[in-house]
Design a protein around this motif. Structure first.
Motif, PDB file in Angstrom:
ATOM      1  N   LYS A 106     -86.078  54.927  23.041  1.00 27.15           N
ATOM      2  CA  LYS A 106     -85.027  53.988  23.469  1.00 27.15           C
ATOM      3  C   LYS A 106     -85.554  53.016  24.520  1.00 27.15           C
ATOM      4  CE  LYS A 106     -80.496  53.932  25.780  1.00 27.15           C
ATOM      5  NZ  LYS A 106     -79.389  54.777  26.327  1.00 27.15           N
ATOM      6  N   TYR A 107     -86.334  53.553  25.474  1.00 21.88           N
ATOM      7  CA  TYR A 107     -86.832  52.718  26.572  1.00 21.88           C
ATOM      8  C   TYR A 107     -88.306  52.358  26.400  1.00 21.88           C
ATOM      9  CZ  TYR A 107     -82.493  53.783  29.026  1.00 21.88           C
ATOM     10  OH  TYR A 107     -81.165  53.877  29.381  1.00 21.88           O
ATOM     11  N   GLY A 108     -88.773  52.402  25.160  1.00 21.56           N
ATOM     12  CA  GLY A 108     -90.188  52.154  24.894  1.00 21.56           C
ATOM     13  C   GLY A 108     -90.693  50.816  25.404  1.00 21.56           C
ATOM     14  N   ASP A 109     -89.853  49.790  25.355  1.00 18.53           N
ATOM     15  CA  ASP A 109     -90.270  48.442  25.798  1.00 18.53           C
ATOM     16  C   ASP A 109     -90.334  48.333  27.322  1.00 18.53           C
ATOM     17  OD1 ASP A 109     -90.430  47.625  23.176  1.00 18.53           O
ATOM     18  OD2 ASP A 109     -88.402  46.779  23.153  1.00 18.53           O
ATOM     19  N   TYR A 110     -89.809  49.329  28.033  1.00 14.10           N
ATOM     20  CA  TYR A 110     -89.714  49.217  29.490  1.00 14.10           C
ATOM     21  C   TYR A 110     -90.565  50.251  30.225  1.00 14.10           C
ATOM     22  CZ  TYR A 110     -85.591  46.707  27.857  1.00 14.10           C
ATOM     23  OH  TYR A 110     -84.759  45.851  27.197  1.00 14.10           O
ATOM     24  N   LEU A 111     -90.931  51.334  29.541  1.00 12.98           N
ATOM     25  CA  LEU A 111     -91.734  52.372  30.182  1.00 12.98           C
ATOM     26  C   LEU A 111     -93.074  51.804  30.635  1.00 12.98           C
ATOM     27  CD1 LEU A 111     -91.030  55.359  27.741  1.00 12.98           C
ATOM     28  CD2 LEU A 111     -90.258  55.175  30.116  1.00 12.98           C
ATOM     29  N   ASP A 123     -80.434  64.129  27.563  1.00 11.99           N
ATOM     30  CA  ASP A 123     -79.502  64.446  26.467  1.00 11.99           C
ATOM     31  C   ASP A 123     -80.097  65.376  25.420  1.00 11.99           C
ATOM     32  OD1 ASP A 123     -77.349  62.967  27.489  1.00 11.99           O
ATOM     33  OD2 ASP A 123     -78.134  61.098  26.664  1.00 11.99           O
ATOM     34  N   GLY A 124     -81.052  66.185  25.835  1.00 15.99           N
ATOM     35  CA  GLY A 124     -81.623  67.189  24.930  1.00 15.99           C
ATOM     36  C   GLY A 124     -82.611  66.641  23.939  1.00 15.99           C
ATOM     37  N   ASP A 125     -83.030  65.383  24.071  1.00 18.05           N
ATOM     38  CA  ASP A 125     -83.989  64.797  23.121  1.00 18.05           C
ATOM     39  C   ASP A 125     -84.866  63.793  23.863  1.00 18.05           C
ATOM     40  OD1 ASP A 125     -85.374  63.628  21.010  1.00 18.05           O
ATOM     41  OD2 ASP A 125     -83.617  63.626  19.676  1.00 18.05           O
ATOM     42  N   VAL A 126     -85.951  64.285  24.451  1.00 15.15           N
ATOM     43  CA  VAL A 126     -86.833  63.437  25.255  1.00 15.15           C
ATOM     44  C   VAL A 126     -87.520  62.387  24.392  1.00 15.15           C
ATOM     45  CG1 VAL A 126     -88.921  63.438  26.675  1.00 15.15           C
ATOM     46  CG2 VAL A 126     -87.183  65.206  27.010  1.00 15.15           C
ATOM     47  N   ALA A 127     -87.912  62.751  23.191  1.00 19.79           N
ATOM     48  CA  ALA A 127     -88.602  61.803  22.308  1.00 19.79           C
ATOM     49  C   ALA A 127     -87.704  60.607  21.996  1.00 19.79           C
ATOM     50  CB  ALA A 127     -89.016  62.503  21.016  1.00 19.79           C
ATOM     51  N   LYS A 128     -86.433  60.867  21.734  1.00 18.62           N
ATOM     52  CA  LYS A 128     -85.475  59.785  21.456  1.00 18.62           C
ATOM     53  C   LYS A 128     -85.297  58.902  22.676  1.00 18.62           C
ATOM     54  CE  LYS A 128     -80.740  59.001  19.843  1.00 18.62           C
ATOM     55  NZ  LYS A 128     -79.471  59.662  19.407  1.00 18.62           N
ATOM     56  N   LEU A 129     -85.254  59.529  23.862  1.00 17.44           N
ATOM     57  CA  LEU A 129     -85.094  58.765  25.097  1.00 17.44           C
ATOM     58  C   LEU A 129     -86.292  57.839  25.319  1.00 17.44           C
ATOM     59  CD1 LEU A 129     -83.418  58.342  27.714  1.00 17.44           C
ATOM     60  CD2 LEU A 129     -84.788  60.146  28.753  1.00 17.44           C
TER      61      LEU A 129
END
Length: 531
Positions: free
Chosen positions: A447-452, A438-444
């Motif tokens: 969002k999934y920080g707990d699962y990466l 969605d044009g914003d990798v940092a935001k993505l």
């Protein structure tokens, strides 16, 4: 008075199974043939000593015994070890309750000191000599010798049980097969008998016998019996007549036909039959009742099922309701915290899910949670167009569609991704997420920080913010000429092509799915579909 746990040995498909139940409504899910129906039958057997509406003593046959145990027994006979026949065991462990004091003891397979009951079908020692003669020629023994078995129904305090002495009642409602004619009538009258008060049942029995007496007093019947009396001495030395059966087997339950709006119960719609039986059982279900329901979704429209589930949920109260289902709607509506994932041996639960995840699925009950729960591997995508592309990519790489390979592709709304990930992590399901940046990798990534990087979880996306969604990704990897060819178009610029694809997402995805032209799969999709 709730069942905490059941332990089963050698009953039908269940060789050795132990399942714990949550405090609230329990929803049993599992693959076909794992024994969900048998689990409910075992609970009912332990609480009523009945199978198929009759005392288990009248329903004994060799196929009640687990086939593996039966084969092991027969093999041991041929080897000359003279084994004893296997036993069937059903143990029900209850939560502590003042009214269950008489059931409390430690005579069970675990030695646990708690209220409980056990039912066994086991060898009867009084047949020891006869049994020894029977197995003298092992080659002649082809099945479990049920003739030498007995039924033992006792408390954990090692006291015999009767249906009257057990303070816990049970109703088993199978919505998968609605019985017809007399079977359906008998099934509902059993529920009605539980609903009516004792004095109502007594009055019903007296009225039924009175009706039979009136039948005999009818002038037409009197005339027929007068005619039959002339046959005395020719057909028999005794007087022949007709009458109605007044023996024990001809009680009101056998002759009374339930009606709905003056229509015999067996002739109304199957959905109405199912919901009526469930609601009658719930209506009279006081604090001492366990209600077992197999697949309540059968024969129900979406709206009727929703109303039925609301009724079940609202009537649970102090009663225990155990439901088996193949419906995500039922699962979500009754609450994920009650889920028991049964594999034929044990049951995993979802009680440790975050509270907001449980509430999310309870309120938005249309999600395919059951597909995820029963999957070995799942790939979550953002919509139908992504699903079609992933299906095509999977077949190109592995030669088969995902489902044929045991992989579920589930289209999930954006807000639900993390909810599905919570379930997958709790059940150790191999799960992958294919998502746009969605044009914003940092935001993505936030969002999934707990699962990466979490075990068994893969969040797959492309870092190129210039290709933020699926459509520009396809053009990026396949080029304008090949993409035009697949779509049957002739756009002069990439921008025009992407604009068209974004305006016709599903149609374009279907073209890619059906195209015989080889396509280039974006790297982030290839990463997610790798085994």
């Amino acid at each position: 008075m709730k069942i905490n746990k059941i332990h089963i040995e050698n009953f039908k498909s269940l060789k050795d199974a132990t399942v714990s139940f949550p405090d609230k409504i329990a929803i049993v899910v599992g693959d076909n043939e794992v024994g969900k129906t048998t689990l409910l039958e075992a609970i009912n057997l332990g609480l009523t000593a009945q199978l198929n509406g009759r005392h288990i003593g009248y329903e004994l046959h060799p196929y009640l015994f687990n086939s593996i145990s039966s084969s092991e027994y027969l093999s041991s006979l041929l080897e000359g070890t003279n084994p004893m026949p296997p036993r069937i065991l059903v143990e029900l462990y209850f939560a502590e309750h003042d009214e269950l004091g008489s059931l409390k003891g430690s005579i069970n397979s675990t030695g646990e000191d708690c209220p409980g009951v056990s039912l066994t079908i086991e060898f009867d020692p009084k047949f020891e000599d006869e049994y020894a003669n029977y197995i003298a020629n092992p080659a002649d023994v082809t099945s479990i010798p049920i003739e030498y078995m007995k039924v033992v129904w006792r408390t954990f305090a090692d006291q015999d049980i009767t249906a009257r002495s057990l303070p816990v009642r049970c109703s088993l409602i199978d919505a998968t097969t609605v019985r017809h004619d007399l079977g359906a009538n008998r099934y509902l009258t059993e529920v009605m008998a539980n609903y009516l008060e004792p004095h109502d049942l007594a009055r019903l029995g007296l009225s039924y016998r009175k009706m039979k007496d009136l039948f005999l007093g009818d002038p037409s019947i009197t005339a027929i019996n007068t005619e039959l009396e002339k046959a005395k001495g020719t057909v028999s030395d005794k007087t022949i007549s007709i009458g109605l059966d007044n023996t024990a087997r001809a009680k009101w339950e056998a002759g009374v036909i339930p009606h709905l709006d003056d229509i015999p119960f067996s002739l109304v719609g199957k959905g109405e039959q199912t919901s009526t039986k469930i609601k009658l059982a719930l209506e009279k279900a006081e604090g001492s009742r366990v209600i077992l329901v197999e697949e309540p979704e059968n024969h129900q429209s979406h709206t009727n099922l929703s109303a039925l589930l609301e009724s079940m949920f609202g009537k649970a109260g102090e009663n225990q309701i155990i439901v088996s289902t193949h419906s995500s709607f039922v699962l979500n509506k009754l609450g994920l915290d009650g889920t028991v994932l049964f594999d034929g041996e044990a049951g995993a639960t979802l009680m440790d899910l975050p509270e907001d995840t449980k509430n999310y699925f309870l309120k938005l009950s249309g999600h395919d949670t059951l597909r995820l729960i029963l999957s070995k591997r799942a790939i979550l995508v953002e919509g139908p167009s992504d699903e079609l592309l992933v299906q095509r990519a999977y077949k190109d790489v592995h030669g088969v569609l995902p489902l044929a390979d045991g992989t579920e592709i589930i289209s999930v709304r954006s807000l639900a991704f993390k909810r599905f990930l919570d379930i997958a992590r709790l059940l150790n399901i191999d799960i992958r997420v294919i998502t746009d940046n969605d044009g914003d990798v940092a935001k993505l990534k936030k969002k999934y920080g707990d699962y990466l990087g979490a075990d068994g979880v893969l969040i797959s996306f492309d870092d190129d913010e210039g290709a933020p969604t699926l459509e520009p990704q396809l053009v990026k990897y396949n080029g304008r000429n090949l993409t035009n060819k697949i779509l049957g178009k002739d756009f002069a610029t990439d921008e025009q092509l992407v604009e068209y694809m974004e305006g016709h997402k599903t149609d374009c995805a279907l073209k890619f799915f059906e195209s015989e032209t080889a396509m280039v799969i974006p790297d982030y999709i290839q990463h997610a579909i790798a085994k």
